[in-house]
Scaffold this active site. Structure first.
Site, PDB file in Angstrom:
ATOM      1  N   ASP A 255       0.820  -1.201   0.000  1.00 11.25           N
ATOM      2  CA  ASP A 255       0.000   0.000   0.000  1.00 11.25           C
ATOM      3  C   ASP A 255       0.865   1.267   0.000  1.00 11.25           C
ATOM      4  O   ASP A 255       1.819   1.378   0.781  1.00 11.25           O
ATOM      5  CB  ASP A 255      -0.896  -0.027   1.244  1.00 11.25           C
ATOM      6  N   GLU A 295       1.635  -0.334  -5.139  1.00 13.11           N
ATOM      7  CA  GLU A 295       0.603   0.653  -5.421  1.00 13.11           C
ATOM      8  C   GLU A 295       1.279   2.010  -5.565  1.00 13.11           C
ATOM      9  O   GLU A 295       1.761   2.569  -4.578  1.00 13.11           O
ATOM     10  CB  GLU A 295      -0.436   0.733  -4.308  1.00 13.11           C
TER      11      GLU A 295
END
Length: 557
Positions: A255, A295
Site C-alpha cells: 500500500d 501501489e
C-alpha cells in the site's frame, strides 16, 4: 442455422468450457451461408498443461489472473453479517471456476477500522471479524491445493494510533520507540515539507496530548506515519514480511509504498525509498515463487518501482489506465489506448510488468463509471486481458455489480458492498443482517442468475479468461500495434515464440467500421476465437470489420 461446433468458434481443447464459449460465439454467427473457404486450423496445444507450465516457477504472476477480495464483503460463514476467511475458503471453487489464479486480500490484520483495515494495529494477527490465524492457514492450504496463490495487503507506510508501537512512542521522548514515528514541536518540519494526501485532511500534523508534540501523517489522523529513517523500523517491517512468508502467503500488495521516506528533497520515491524496495525484494527472493506488487501514489510511468526489472517489485499498478479507460472509450478513438500501452512497453525494463485494473476498492464500480453501458466495460475487459500486463479483477466486477448507497466508513463503501451469490435469503452472502446494504439489483447480478444466462457479464468474463489461460502470448508476448485507416479501430498483435494473435476493438458505439492496416504482415490467415469482428489477410495488409461496439480475437499462427 449457425453451426456452433465449427472451428470458427470453438477450439477443440475448450470442450470443457463448451456452454460458456458457445454463448460467446453467438455474436459471430449469422444467417448467411458459411464462407466458401473455411478458417484455417492451427495445431492446438493442451491449454490446461500450458497453463500449469506458465503458472509454475518464478514468472507465474505474469500469466496469472488476480482477484481482489474484500473479505468483509465476500462470504459470511457464521451469520454475523460480516464476510470472513472461512467464508472465502468455502467459495474458492466458484472463484477458480471464473478463471482466477491468485487472490489479493485487502487488509485482514487487526484494526480499529478507521480506514477499512488500512490502519493496522497488529502486523502479526488476524482481525477477529475475519477469523483466526488457523482460518488463514486453512485458506492457504485450500488455495494451494487448487493451485491458487494468496497475497496479503501490506500497509507499511503507517499504522493505527492503536498499534502498540505508537502507544509506546507517544509516552515520552526517550522510550525505546520514541523515534519510530515522526514528531515535531510545531505542525511542520523543514526536512519534511509534505502535506496530506488529497482527500485525507487539511494538515499532515496532529497534536498529541500524551507526548506533547505533533505527529506526522499523510492520511487520516488515526494513521501516523512510521519513521523509516530509523533502522529499527526498516528492520521491523522486513521482519513482518518474513513472518507472513514463513506462514505460506505468496506475496504482498504494498500500500502507498512510494511514501515510506520523506525529506527536504521530496515526498515520494526519493532514493532511500527505492533502496528499501531492493531490501524488500531481497527478502522475497529468499522464498521460492513469491511476488510483490506496488501501489503507486500518483500517475505516470511505473518504471521507478522496477529498478532493473529484477531487483525491486514484480508488478506495479497501471493507474493511468485504471483511471483513464472510461474516457478513452467515451472518445471512440483508438489512438490513446494504443499510445498508452506502446509507451508502457518502451518505458519498462526487461521483465517488468504492470498490473492492469478496471476498478478497485478506491474507485467507483465499473458499471457506474460507464453509466451502465455493458459494451464499454466488456471491451475494456478485453483490452485488460490481452494487452501486456497482469489482469487484476475487483471482486464482483465479473457480475457488473451496481454501486451501493449506504456509507459505514466513507464514500468508497459504495463499491465495497457484499457479493450476491444466489437468490436465497441474504442473497447467499449471509443468513444474518449484512454489515452494509447490497448494491442495486442483486436479483439480476447474483452469481446463480448470471451463471445460468449465457449472455451475462459473468459468462463473458469466464469465456474471456478461458481464452487468455494457457496462451503465453498474452502474458509475456510482444506487442505490435497495427494502425489502420480508421481511427476508431484498435488493432494489435500479441506474439510469443510459436503463436500469434490479433485483437480488434471497435471504439465506435454507433456504427460498424472497416479499416485496413497496410503493413500488418500477418504470418497466417486469421481464425476467430472470440467476438463478432472479421479479419482478412490481403497480402501484407489486413482488412478488419468491426460492428458497432464490437470486438474480436484471432489466431494467425
Amino acid at each position: 442455422m449457425c453451426d456452433l461446433t465449427s472451428p470458427l468458434l470453438v477450439a477443440s481443447t475448450w470442450a470443457h468450457l463448451g456452454a460458456v464459449l458457445l454463448a460467446l460465439g453467438l455474436a459471430a454467427c449469422s444467417s448467411s451461408p458459411p464462407p466458401a473457404t473455411p478458417e484455417p486450423a492451427y495445431p492446438e496445444k493442451d491449454r490446461a498443461a500450458e497453463a500449469v507450465r506458465l503458472l509454475s516457477g518464478p514468472a507465474w504472476y505474469r500469466h496469472a489472473v488476480f482477484y481482489e477480495v474484500y473479505v468483509r464483503s465476500l462470504q459470511d460463514s457464521d451469520g454475523d453479517g460480516v464476510g470472513d476467511l472461512p467464508g472465502l475458503t468455502s467459495r474458492l471453487d466458484e472463484i477458480q471456476e471464473l478463471g482466477v489464479d491468485a487472490l489479493w486480500l485487502m487488509p485482514v490484520m487487526p484494526s480499529p477500522f478507521a480506514d477499512s483495515g488500512y490502519d493496522v494495529s497488529d502486523y502479526r494477527g488476524i482481525h477477529p471479524d475475519y477469523g483466526t490465524m488457523a482460518d488463514l492457514d486453512a485458506l492457504l492450504a485450500a488455495a494451494h491445493a487448487r493451485g491458487m496463490r494468496v497475497m496479503l495487503d501490506l500497509v507499511m507506510n503507517h499504522t493505527s494510533v492503536d498499534h502498540p508501537w505508537f502507544q509506546e512512542s507517544r509516552k515520552d521522548r526517550t522510550n525505546p520507540r520514541a523515534d519510530w514515528y515522526i514528531w515535531s514541536d510545531t505542525p511542520s518540519r523543514p526536512d519534511i515539507p509534505c502535506g496530506p494526501v488529497p482527500t485525507f485532511g487539511t494538515s499532515a500534523w496532529t497534536w498529541d496530548d500524551v507526548r506533547g508534540q505533533y505527529y506526522f501523517h499523510r492520511f487520516r489522523e488515526a494513521q501516523p506515519d512510521l519513521n523509516f529513517w530509523n533502522p529499527e523500523v526498516e528492520a521491523a517491517m522486513l521482519d513482518v514480511t518474513r513472518f507472513w512468508l514463513d506462514r505460506g502467503v505468496d506475496g504482498f500488495r504494498c500500500d502507498v509504498v512510494g511514501l515510506l521516506y520523506e525529506s527536504a528533497a521530496g515526498c515520494s520515491l526519493i532514493p532511500e525509498t527505492t533502496a528499501y524496495f531492493q531490501d524488500l525484494r531481497g527478502v522475497l527472493d529468499g522464498y521460492p515463487d513469491r511476488a510483490i506488487v506496488a501501489e503507486p501514489t500518483w500517475f505516470g510511468s511505473t518504471a521507478p518501482f522496477f529498478g532493473n526489472g529484477q531487483d525491486m517489485f514484480h508488478l506495479a499498478f497501471d493507474f493511468d489506465f485504471v483511471f483513464g479507460w472510461p474516457s478513452h472509450f467515451e472518445s471512440a478513438m483508438a489512438q490513446p489506448i494504443a499510445d498508452h500501452f506502446t509507451a508502457v512497453q518502451q518505458g519498462l525494463p526487461p521483465g517488468a510488468q504492470n498490473a492492469i485494473q478496471l476498478g478497485n476498492h478506491d474507485v467507483p464500480r465499473a458499471y457506474e463509471r460507464v453509466g451502465g453501458l455493458t459494451s464499454r466495460w466488456r471491451r475494456a475487459a478485453l483490452v485488460q486481458a490481452t494487452m501486456p500486463g497482469t489482469p487484476f479483477l475487483y471482486y464482483g466486477e465479473e457480475l457488473a455489480l451496481r454501486p451501493g448507497s449506504q456509507v459505514v466508513v466513507d464514500g468508497r463503501d459504495r463499491s465495497r458492498t457484499p457479493l450476491p451469490w444466489s437468490a436465497a435469503p441474504g442473497w447467499g452472502f449471509t443468513t444474518g443482517q449484512p454489515w452494509i446494504a447490497f448494491g442495486a439489483e442483486p436479483e439480476r447480478t447474483n452469481l446463480a442468475a448470471e451463471r445460468a444466462d449465457p449472455g451475462s457479464d459473468y459468462s463473458f468474463y469466464r469465456g474471456l479468461l478461458a481464452l487468455r489461460r494457457g496462451r503465453e502470448a498474452f502474458g509475456t508476448g510482444s506487442l505490435r500495434v497495427l494502425p489502420t485507416d480508421d481511427p476508431s479501430i484498435l488493432l494489435y498483435v500479441r506474439e510469443s515464440v510459436d503463436e500469434t494473435y490479433v485483437v480488434a476493438v471497435g471504439m465506435d458505439e454507433a456504427a460498424a467500421r472497416t479499416g485496413v492496416a497496410a503493413a500488418a504482415n500477418l504470418p497466417g490467415d486469421p481464425r476467430r476465437l472470440l467476438g463478432d469482428a472479421t479479419l482478412v489477410r490481403e497480402g501484407s495488409a489486413a482488412r478488419v470489420t468491426v460492428p458497432a461496439a464490437g470486438m474480436g480475437v484471432f489466431r494467425v499462427r
